[in-house]
Design a protein around this motif. Structure first.
Motif, mmCIF file in Angstrom:
data_model
loop_
_atom_site.group_PDB
_atom_site.id
_atom_site.type_symbol
_atom_site.label_atom_id
_atom_site.label_comp_id
_atom_site.label_asym_id
_atom_site.label_seq_id
_atom_site.Cartn_x
_atom_site.Cartn_y
_atom_site.Cartn_z
ATOM 1 N N LEU A 245 27.389 42.927 12.621
ATOM 2 C CA LEU A 245 26.300 42.501 12.835
ATOM 3 C C LEU A 245 26.492 41.560 13.758
ATOM 4 C CD1 LEU A 245 24.821 43.098 9.430
ATOM 5 C CD2 LEU A 245 25.369 44.993 11.253
ATOM 6 N N GLU A 246 25.323 41.216 14.694
ATOM 7 C CA GLU A 246 25.524 40.174 15.077
ATOM 8 C C GLU A 246 24.624 38.947 15.790
ATOM 9 O OE1 GLU A 246 25.143 41.435 19.557
ATOM 10 O OE2 GLU A 246 27.037 42.794 19.755
ATOM 11 N N PHE A 247 24.671 38.086 15.313
ATOM 12 C CA PHE A 247 23.479 36.795 14.906
ATOM 13 C C PHE A 247 22.486 36.455 16.749
ATOM 14 C CE2 PHE A 247 27.203 35.679 12.358
ATOM 15 C CZ PHE A 247 26.984 35.367 11.390
ATOM 16 N N SER A 248 21.607 36.370 16.150
ATOM 17 C CA SER A 248 21.097 36.321 17.231
ATOM 18 C C SER A 248 21.495 34.295 18.057
ATOM 19 C CB SER A 248 19.475 35.760 17.092
ATOM 20 O OG SER A 248 18.663 35.364 18.106
ATOM 21 N N MET A 249 21.459 34.839 19.790
ATOM 22 C CA MET A 249 21.845 33.386 20.232
ATOM 23 C C MET A 249 20.639 32.848 20.853
ATOM 24 S SD MET A 249 25.994 33.339 20.428
ATOM 25 C CE MET A 249 26.805 33.762 19.230
ATOM 26 N N SER A 250 19.883 31.349 21.133
ATOM 27 C CA SER A 250 19.411 31.246 22.099
ATOM 28 C C SER A 250 20.242 30.509 22.821
ATOM 29 C CB SER A 250 18.462 30.296 21.730
ATOM 30 O OG SER A 250 17.263 29.914 22.178
ATOM 31 N N PHE A 251 20.426 30.251 24.248
ATOM 32 C CA PHE A 251 21.741 29.391 24.758
ATOM 33 C C PHE A 251 20.947 28.488 25.511
ATOM 34 C CE2 PHE A 251 24.782 32.348 23.329
ATOM 35 C CZ PHE A 251 24.646 33.555 23.964
ATOM 36 N N PRO A 252 21.736 27.118 25.356
ATOM 37 C CA PRO A 252 21.289 26.081 25.964
ATOM 38 C C PRO A 252 21.636 26.360 27.428
ATOM 39 C CG PRO A 252 23.012 24.928 24.335
ATOM 40 C CD PRO A 252 22.906 26.576 24.273
ATOM 41 N N ARG A 253 20.663 26.100 28.264
ATOM 42 C CA ARG A 253 20.495 26.131 29.952
ATOM 43 C C ARG A 253 22.123 25.926 30.458
ATOM 44 N NH1 ARG A 253 16.753 21.958 32.527
ATOM 45 N NH2 ARG A 253 15.309 23.265 31.354
ATOM 46 N N GLY A 254 22.872 26.999 31.436
ATOM 47 C CA GLY A 254 23.711 26.944 31.518
ATOM 48 C C GLY A 254 25.208 27.530 30.817
ATOM 49 N N TYR A 255 24.619 27.797 29.148
ATOM 50 C CA TYR A 255 25.689 28.008 29.094
ATOM 51 C C TYR A 255 25.966 29.759 29.187
ATOM 52 C CZ TYR A 255 27.973 29.127 24.073
ATOM 53 O OH TYR A 255 27.959 29.030 23.117
ATOM 54 N N GLY A 256 25.077 30.665 29.531
ATOM 55 C CA GLY A 256 25.629 31.823 29.719
ATOM 56 C C GLY A 256 26.018 32.408 30.607
ATOM 57 N N ALA A 257 25.723 31.745 31.628
ATOM 58 C CA ALA A 257 26.727 31.979 33.277
ATOM 59 C C ALA A 257 27.954 31.649 33.022
ATOM 60 C CB ALA A 257 26.205 30.969 34.168
ATOM 61 N N GLN A 258 28.994 30.600 31.835
ATOM 62 C CA GLN A 258 29.554 30.864 31.404
ATOM 63 C C GLN A 258 30.419 31.665 31.485
ATOM 64 O OE1 GLN A 258 31.375 27.791 32.364
ATOM 65 N NE2 GLN A 258 29.281 26.925 33.051
ATOM 66 N N LYS A 259 31.956 32.631 31.927
ATOM 67 C CA LYS A 259 32.560 33.458 31.203
ATOM 68 C C LYS A 259 33.144 33.162 30.168
ATOM 69 C CE LYS A 259 32.845 35.560 36.297
ATOM 70 N NZ LYS A 259 33.651 35.879 37.177
ATOM 71 N N ARG A 260 33.891 32.798 29.878
ATOM 72 C CA ARG A 260 34.379 32.143 29.098
ATOM 73 C C ARG A 260 34.281 31.600 27.881
ATOM 74 N NH1 ARG A 260 36.884 28.514 32.972
ATOM 75 N NH2 ARG A 260 39.082 29.016 33.386
ATOM 76 N N VAL A 261 32.687 31.065 27.821
ATOM 77 C CA VAL A 261 32.240 31.322 26.766
ATOM 78 C C VAL A 261 31.214 32.929 26.419
ATOM 79 C CG1 VAL A 261 29.926 30.151 25.747
ATOM 80 C CG2 VAL A 261 31.783 29.012 26.756
#
Length: 435
Positions: A245-261
């Protein structure tokens, strides 16, 4: 179709009386790559915590006055309560800020001793709150049952629950009235150390499904883990994606674009989800499975709170009962898409991001709506000091239009996030802040 919580693990009575666990000797078979994340300031959530501090303190003082045999408190009894109330100003100065709720008068026997009682408006608001508690009784019982169900022995010291009354939406006298009214749910007994504890009498199966399971129920369909002995004998036998099951995530600015993250979060989401209502004592404490289980426990606990947030110290006091690792608070900064830490008001508060949207609760509880109205009354100041009846009559009509003037909504304003290849081996800077 039965949920994971009733398939993989033994029931409440089995887990307490029979030394069996299908998760025995589970170990992680490969390590998930981690990155070190810098804490990101969220002005909107900081503002929410800041504005609610005065509201909570006012409610605690209101309750103390209401349960007093004299129906008032002396200034002497309030002098040493500043830290307990979480205030940044002296308590007497704080009480005098809100004449719409608290009326100052001279003591009947000692004229030089100031005393404080509830105003007519304050008493009306308190009576209104009692009515909300009575109407929400079933919800209160469920929240308290779920909290006890997540603990090791299905019980908690009352001294650990009392600080959570505000967060969980419990009435001031829950330890007396609820136990008396629901003897088939709760029982108070004296522990070996002499302190009273609240124990769950029986396991309500209908409460054993976590909020994450409910939210993913339609999405996961028939993806249930095989519970045969061969399937649960080792961690490697859990197939990736099975009940992940996946947790809902609301990424801070610039977070989602990071490939490693993104790669890290994708691997984390694919891990099997362990319900916080299951016995987890047999899981390897250093495994990735345990880390996701810890995230699940914290996620569920914050969902139980009516504001979807609580002080970090309150969680620390429950660490052993919830079977959390010693340095579990690093989880908050390791998963900033799920949790947010705010340092407002000289303490550290953890917030569940998915509980808020644009600075407002997504699903407000009836008690939070009432408290918003109380906060509005507090901020009206002297203008309504002697017009309690008038403001109560117009409160429902004026509140929705005017509350925005007093609970300022700010767009999320976040700083850039630093991302490196390092794994967090020690507490993050924010994690080591003193509460």
């Amino acid at each position: 179709m039965r949920s994971i919580s009733t398939n993989i693990f033994p029931s409440f009575f089995q887990s307490n009386n029979i030394p069996f666990s299908p998760l025995h000797n589970l170990h992680h078979f490969r390590s998930i790559a981690k990155v070190r994340l810098k804490w990101v300031k969220n002005r909107s959530m900081d503002h929410i915590t800041d504005t609610q501090t005065d509201l909570k303190a006012a409610c605690l003082i209101k309750d103390a006055i209401a349960r007093s045999s004299t129906a008032y408190l002396t200034s002497k009894s309030l002098l040493d309560s500043q830290k307990l109330l979480g205030l940044t100003v002296p308590t007497l100065r704080f009480v005098r800020r809100y004449p719409t709720l608290f009326e100052e008068f001279a003591h009947p026997k000692y004229p030089s001793l100031p005393c404080f009682k509830l105003t007519q408006l304050g008493q009306r608001m308190h009576d209104w709150e009692i009515r909300v508690f009575n109407e929400s009784e079933d919800d209160i019982v469920e929240r308290l049952c779920r909290l006890l169900m997540m603990t090791r022995n299905k019980m908690l010291p009352l001294q650990a629950i009392h600080p959570l009354k505000w967060d969980l939406g419990l009435p001031d006298d829950f330890d007396r009235n609820l136990v008396r009214k629901f003897p088939d749910h709760f029982r108070v007994f004296k522990g070996t150390n002499g302190s009273n504890s609240l124990k769950l009498v029986h396991w309500p199966e209908e409460y054993s499904v976590s909020m994450l399971q409910k939210m993913n129920e339609k999405g996961i369909g028939g993806s249930i883990v095989d519970t045969s002995s061969d399937a649960v004998s080792g961690y490697g036998n859990y197939k990736r994606g099975k009940a992940a099951l996946e947790f809902s995530m609301s990424f801070p600015r610039g977070y989602g674009a990071q490939k490693r993250v993104k790669a890290w979060m994708d691997e984390f989401q694919k891990l099997p989800y362990i319900s916080p209502y299951e016995d987890s004592r047999a899981i390897d404490p250093n495994s990735e499975l345990m880390e996701k289980r810890v995230v699940g426990v914290l996620h569920e606990f914050l969902w139980l709170t009516i504001y979807k947030k609580t002080k970090r110290n309150y969680l620390r006091s429950l660490r052993e009962e919830l079977n959390l690792p010693h340095k579990f608070t690093r989880i908050f900064t390791r998963y900033p898409g799920i949790f947010y830490l705010t340092l407002k008001c000289k303490t550290t508060t953890v917030v569940l991001r998915e509980g808020y949207r644009r600075g407002r609760l997504v699903d407000p509880h009836p008690l939070t709506r009432l408290r918003d109205k109380l906060q509005y009354v507090m901020r009206t100041g002297l203008i309504y000091r002697n017009k309690a009846v008038d403001i109560l009559t117009s409160l429902d009509h004026s509140f929705d239009n005017n509350v925005a003037n007093y609970t300022k909504e700010e767009d999320i304003d976040e700083e850039d996030m630093e991302v490196t290849d390092e794994c967090c081996d020690s507490e993050e800077e924010i994690g080591s802040e003193k509460d």
